[in-house]
Design a protein around this motif. Structure first.
Motif, short mmCIF file in Angstrom:
data_model
loop_
_atom_site.label_atom_id
_atom_site.label_comp_id
_atom_site.label_asym_id
_atom_site.label_seq_id
_atom_site.Cartn_x
_atom_site.Cartn_y
_atom_site.Cartn_z
N ILE A 213 11.11 32.22 -24.57
CA ILE A 213 11.36 31.51 -25.83
C ILE A 213 10.01 31.32 -26.52
O ILE A 213 9.85 31.57 -27.71
CB ILE A 213 12.05 30.15 -25.58
N GLY A 214 9.02 30.91 -25.72
CA GLY A 214 7.68 30.75 -26.28
C GLY A 214 7.15 32.07 -26.83
O GLY A 214 6.64 32.14 -27.95
N ALA A 215 7.30 33.14 -26.05
CA ALA A 215 6.77 34.44 -26.47
C ALA A 215 7.45 34.92 -27.76
O ALA A 215 6.79 35.46 -28.65
CB ALA A 215 6.94 35.46 -25.36
N ALA A 216 8.77 34.70 -27.85
CA ALA A 216 9.50 35.17 -29.04
C ALA A 216 9.02 34.42 -30.29
O ALA A 216 8.71 35.03 -31.32
CB ALA A 216 11.01 34.97 -28.85
N LEU A 217 8.92 33.09 -30.17
CA LEU A 217 8.49 32.30 -31.33
C LEU A 217 7.04 32.63 -31.68
O LEU A 217 6.69 32.76 -32.86
CB LEU A 217 8.62 30.80 -31.02
N GLY A 218 6.21 32.79 -30.65
CA GLY A 218 4.80 33.08 -30.89
C GLY A 218 4.62 34.44 -31.57
O GLY A 218 3.91 34.56 -32.56
N GLY A 219 5.31 35.46 -31.03
CA GLY A 219 5.21 36.80 -31.62
C GLY A 219 5.68 36.78 -33.07
O GLY A 219 5.05 37.35 -33.96
#
Ligand code: GLN
Length: 497
Positions: free
Chosen positions: A157-163
């Motif tokens: 979830i973090g990686a998706a929002l960050g990307g």
């Protein structure tokens, strides 16, 4: 009190998992927001802003990715021996925050220094946050795999929002704002952990607190020496970026040393523990190849998305970096629900694949994903642009593959390693991805596109198509080999599935 023995929390939440799992989940979620937000920008920033030629861009990306996942080995050892997971996560988080904020400074010097801070910080943060999850459960607790799947969802979830957000802000507004945004979210992760870490009880405390506080020289404690010695590595890393050719020797040397070291430890153990370590070692070595294919995502596929994927949807041009870096973790989040259902459902029927088979399947699925990209290239020769849907479909298969290896690997490490060296083994697990990502950048470099055709999709497409096809075929072949080796590895794993 034996501080190396994990304390299993009672009173689970309504999901059946202890609430501490969710504290670790949110810490890791924001940390990965910043990590992947920054990584989304890295290669494209070097090529379009710093004007590095493509092979150099790939080499620096590969060196960064290699070092960022090499340091967890040291961070793991420091934590097992001296610091304990909690102090290591705090210190690592602070260094990562500094690194992201340094990258936000629009000066030439900031680039390598920012990366060097992130590399050291990740070394302390990443293996230890993952092994803290393991401490919440007994080894034979059937909830352990599902705990890691939930944790893995937090990562993504973090990686998706960050990307998505950093990719957008960086590419469309200002590259340094993109890096800065990553830093702000790292601070959030750190705050979650600083507030929540008390709830871990004795888990993750230093194994020998008095020793850690005892002065080693001039009244300075071992703890402070560890922190300062880490800072001293930063200029060394910066120097390595300037001489990135040396990285080949470093990665090869460290790879050989870590294999020998695991064997050395294994031979000192009783037969059962020894064979478990052998099994872990074989699976770790295979995981290297997995990351070499998979990590085209942060390298060649970023540039492929910018050049050769049709990003038009309903007349709007989507930002390619955001799309390419959002898609994989978004698929992970969606597919986590499916796999959280699938594994127990198969288990009830006695049909759940064992760990080596899951690893083998992951290669087959990744191979299929790359083959979809290749087919997209084959059918798009006229325009040079593959449809966005084909790109999304390729990632679907690749991420199904990731679900069969990455969370399973984390869980496997905590099960197959003796508790005393679990964080170090976690470090070695991440080191395998360091070697993998290093190899990934070499593979990516084979897809370098000459300057004069970068803006012409019809001419840039062939630079990708053939290599994408080859990655697909190699991955399929390796998957089959691994499945064939499965029965030996399973025997070594003992009763652990
Ligand atoms: N995407 C996962 C994470 O960030 C796995 C990374 C890895 O093992 N290289 O945790």
């Amino acid at each position: 009190m034996d501080l190396t023995e994990p304390q299993i929390p009672e009173a689970p939440t309504s999901t059946g998992h202890p609430r501490q799992l969710y504290m670790l989940f949110f810490t890791e979620m924001w940390e990965r927001f910043s990590f992947y937000g920054m990584k989304a920008l890295l290669l494209a920033y070097m090529i379009t802003q710093l004007k590095f030629d493509e092979p150099k861009g790939y080499a620096i990306l590969g060196s960064y990715a290699a070092l960022v996942y090499t340091m967890p080995m040291f961070g793991g050892i420091m934590s097992d021996r001296f610091l304990g997971g909690r102090k290591a996560v705090m210190y690592g988080g602070i260094l990562m925050t500094i690194g992201h904020l340094v990258l936000a400074v629009p000066q030439d010097w900031s680039f390598f220094y920012g990366m060097a801070f992130i590399i050291c910080g990740n070394g302390f943060f990443k293996p230890n946050i993952s092994s803290l999850v393991g401490t919440l459960y007994a080894d034979n607790d059937p909830r352990k795999d599902s705990a890691f799947s939930i944790f893995y969802m937090g990562i993504n979830i973090g990686a998706a929002l960050g990307g998505l957000l950093c990719g957008y802000v960086g590419q469309q507004i200002n590259w340094h704002y993109g890096f800065g945004l990553a830093g702000l979210f790292m601070i959030l992760g750190l705050v979650v952990f600083a507030v929540g870490k008390k709830s871990l009880g004795q888990n993750g405390l230093p194994p020998n607190p008095d020793d850690l506080k005892a002065p080693v020289f001039a009244g300075v404690s071992k703890e402070v020496v560890i922190y300062v010695a880490t800072l001293a590595i930063i200029p060394v890393i910066v120097a390595l970026f300037h001489r990135y050719e040396i990285m080949d020797f470093i990665m090869f040397g460290l790879g050989a040393i870590s294999i020998l070291y695991i064997l050395f430890i294994a031979f000192k153990m009783e037969a059962e523990a020894r064979y478990k370590l052998f099994a872990a070692l074989v699976l770790i070595v295979f995981s290297t190849l997995f990351w070499a294919f998979y990590e085209q995502n942060a390298g060649s596929l970023n540039l492929f998305a910018m050049r050769n994927v049709d990003m038009h949807v309903a007349g709007v041009q989507l930002p390619a970096l955001s799309v390419n870096n959002f898609l994989p973790p978004a698929w992970v989040v969606i597919l986590s629900f499916f796999f959280a259902w699938l594994w127990p459902a198969l288990n009830r029927k006695g049909m759940e694949p064992n760990t080596p088979t899951k690893f083998g399947l992951s290669f087959i699925l990744v191979g299929m994903g790359f083959y979809v990209f290749y087919l997209g290239c084959q059918t798009s020769e006229g325009s040079g642009l593959i449809p966005l849907l084909t790109f999304i479909a390729g990632y679907f298969f690749i991420i199904c593959g990731e679900m069969c290896i990455s969370p399973i690997g984390l869980s496997m490490i905590t099960k197959l390693s003796p508790p005393r060296i679990v964080a170090m083994m976690m470090g070695i697990w991440f080191f395998a991805s360091a070697v993998g990502e290093f190899l990934a950048s070499k593979i990516g470099s084979l897809m370098s596109v000459p300057e004069n055709v970068v803006n012409n999709p019809v001419l840039s497409l062939p630079y990708y198509a053939d290599i994408l096809n080859q990655i697909g075929l190699w991955s399929l072949g390796i998957g089959v080999v691994l499945i064939l080796l499965g029965s030996v590895i399973r025997k070594w794993m003992g009763e652990v599935r």
